[in-house]
Design a protein around this motif. Structure first.
Motif, PDB file in Angstrom:
ATOM      1  N   PRO A 153     -13.765  34.586  54.977  1.00  0.00           N
ATOM      2  CA  PRO A 153     -14.095  33.745  53.825  1.00  0.00           C
ATOM      3  C   PRO A 153     -13.979  32.254  54.147  1.00  0.00           C
ATOM      4  CG  PRO A 153     -12.688  35.553  53.149  1.00  0.00           C
ATOM      5  CD  PRO A 153     -12.719  35.581  54.655  1.00  0.00           C
ATOM      6  N   ASN A 212     -19.580  32.752  55.510  1.00  0.00           N
ATOM      7  CA  ASN A 212     -19.193  33.556  54.355  1.00  0.00           C
ATOM      8  C   ASN A 212     -18.607  32.649  53.270  1.00  0.00           C
ATOM      9  OD1 ASN A 212     -18.477  35.635  52.626  1.00  0.00           O
ATOM     10  ND2 ASN A 212     -16.697  36.263  53.823  1.00  0.00           N
ATOM     11  N   ASP A 246     -17.410  35.687  59.807  1.00  0.00           N
ATOM     12  CA  ASP A 246     -17.321  36.671  58.730  1.00  0.00           C
ATOM     13  C   ASP A 246     -16.147  36.453  57.776  1.00  0.00           C
ATOM     14  OD1 ASP A 246     -19.595  38.097  59.590  1.00  0.00           O
ATOM     15  OD2 ASP A 246     -18.407  39.165  61.093  1.00  0.00           O
ATOM     16  N   GLU A 298     -27.389  30.638  54.365  1.00  0.00           N
ATOM     17  CA  GLU A 298     -26.890  32.001  54.572  1.00  0.00           C
ATOM     18  C   GLU A 298     -27.951  33.028  54.170  1.00  0.00           C
ATOM     19  OE1 GLU A 298     -22.063  31.368  53.806  1.00  0.00           O
ATOM     20  OE2 GLU A 298     -23.328  32.250  52.245  1.00  0.00           O
ATOM     21  N   SER A 336     -17.311  31.464  50.097  1.00  0.00           N
ATOM     22  CA  SER A 336     -16.754  32.239  48.989  1.00  0.00           C
ATOM     23  C   SER A 336     -16.270  31.385  47.831  1.00  0.00           C
ATOM     24  CB  SER A 336     -15.590  33.107  49.502  1.00  0.00           C
ATOM     25  OG  SER A 336     -16.017  33.958  50.538  1.00  0.00           O
TER      26      SER A 336
END
Length: 440
Positions: A148, A180, A146, A172, A182
């Protein structure tokens, strides 16, 4: 395997060398990404002053080449906890981030294939293996799912990062991968090879490193690489790119492709072919590959195949870097192909931050060559980006460069840096790290 404090000693020529990671906690592992294809990663947990390391992001570092080793070059030469003298690096990224060095594509560094037919031949295949690698990584390290995830790719690593980003994002969305993602950073990246090659001559002319005749000779060679690419002769275009490099070496008396203010140390005639010389430069992060190093530093290959191999319990049959040349050769047909369309896809279809940073002293992936493809990008914020102000980067009262941004795209011009910005200018590096991650 889990590693906390390890000291491994080797007696060499009347003195002892060792690797001592002290408080740097780390972990390494193989992931079988396809039958017979095994990818290796080396994770360093952040030493930031936090209660738990998951309070800081995870950065994946990708070396270039293709065939350059992240666990070696990226780690010991650029931003890992220890340098090639096995001394602590005061600007290591591990002080702020969890850093995952991946030997990618398969066949690179400690990653290996059981048969060379299993090497990847396209950027898309590289990305597929990377998604599988991440699935294996998160399976072993679910606490990172979870937090970044940022992918930082240097040189050819920046090119690989684009297709990786696309496929990770799609995985994802489909629920195939829990991560995650980013941000993606392209450092002096091989995004549009023809554009980069076409700007070598003009940069050298502007810097006074060639005269008009030298410029015209280099441009003639570069335009031939462009012609071959436009005709779909991709392997021949790669060979001509190497010939253009040879022309640059000859006309500049061996300027360093990674820093135009320096020259390559040449002690003997180079008997390698143009493509072999170019390949070695891309893989080993230096235009001149020497068998000897300064007395206080390790030769990277010796270090990886002795102390590091023992430290990480690498299988005896695996030799670091033994398949790297084959990795480069397998991708000759893909080498000159751009990934600009992939960048446009990410900008138009995702909220992932895309950062382009460039050391202004680099030649091989020079800033003028990067600007060519950036100015042609077709995305929803293209006009707003073009009209955005170009702002200075001040760090400790020194002008480290400039940046320009709009939406989820930004460009950082970094002064006092060549091809490897994190190594050449740590202060300037902090600017784009903070922009993307809020730390650094």
């Amino acid at each position: 395997m889990w590693c906390y404090t390890f000291i491994i000693s080797l007696l060499l020529i009347n003195y002892v060398n060792c690797i001592d990671y002290g408080s740097y906690k780390h972990k390494s592992e193989y992931v079988t990404v396809r039958e017979g294809a095994h990818m290796f990663y080396w994770l360093f947990y952040t030493t930031a002053p936090v209660e738990h390391y998951t309070e800081r992001p995870l950065i994946v570092w990708l070396q270039g080449g293709p065939g350059g080793s992240s666990t070696a070059t990226g780690n010991f030469n650029i931003l890992g906890p220890l340098d090639l003298s096995l001394q602590e690096r005061n600007y290591t990224w591990v002080k702020n981030f969890n850093v995952l060095f991946v030997d990618n594509p398969v066949g690179t560094g400690f990653s290996y294939v059981e048969d060379l037919s299993l090497l990847t031949v396209t950027n898309e295949e590289i990305a597929q293996d990377f998604v599988t690698l991440l699935r294996g990584f998160y399976s072993s390290n679910p606490e990172f799912e979870d937090i970044p995830l940022y992918i930082y790719g240097q040189s050819y690593g920046g090119k690989m990062a684009i297709d990786m980003g696309i496929q990770v994002h799609e995985a994802e969305v489909q629920g195939f991968l829990k991560s995650n993602l980013s941000g993606i950073a392209m450092g002096n990246a091989w995004i549009s090879p023809v554009d980069s090659t076409l700007k070598w001559g003009s940069l050298l002319l502007a810097a006074g490193l060639v005269d008009q005749e030298g410029y015209e000779h280099i441009q003639t060679e570069a335009r031939e690489a462009e012609r071959l690419f436009n005709e779909g002769q991709y392997v021949n275009s790669t060979l001509q790119w190497a010939a253009t490099q040879r022309a640059v070496f000859n006309r500049t008396t061996s300027v360093d492709f990674y820093d135009i203010l320096t020259k390559m140390p040449v002690s003997a005639p180079d008997t390698r072919s143009a493509i072999e010389q170019a390949r070695d430069m891309m893989i080993y992060d230096s235009p001149y590959v020497s068998n000897t190093e300064r007395n206080e530093e390790w030769n990277l290959g010796n270090l990886m195949n002795t102390l590091v191999k023992e430290l990480l319990e690498i299988p005896e049959n695996v030799t670091w870097g033994s398949q790297s040349d084959a990795v480069f050769d397998a991708l000759r047909g893909d080498f000159m192909k751009p990934v600009v369309k992939g960048i446009e896809k990410l900008l138009n279809e995702t909220n992932i931050i895309l950062t382009k940073y460039n050391g202004n002293l680099d030649l091989i992936c020079s800033t003028p060559g990067q600007i060519l493809w950036v100015d042609r990008l077709q995305w929803d914020g293209a006009e707003e980006y073009r009209n955005a102000p170009r702002l200075p980067i001040w760090e400790d009262n020194r002008l480290e460069g400039y940046y320009k941004s709009y939406g989820n795209f930004r460009f950082f011009w970094i002064n006092y840096a060549g091809h490897s910005v994190p190594r050449d200018n740590p202060a300037g590096t902090n600017a784009f790290l903070r922009d993307m991650t809020s730390f650094g």
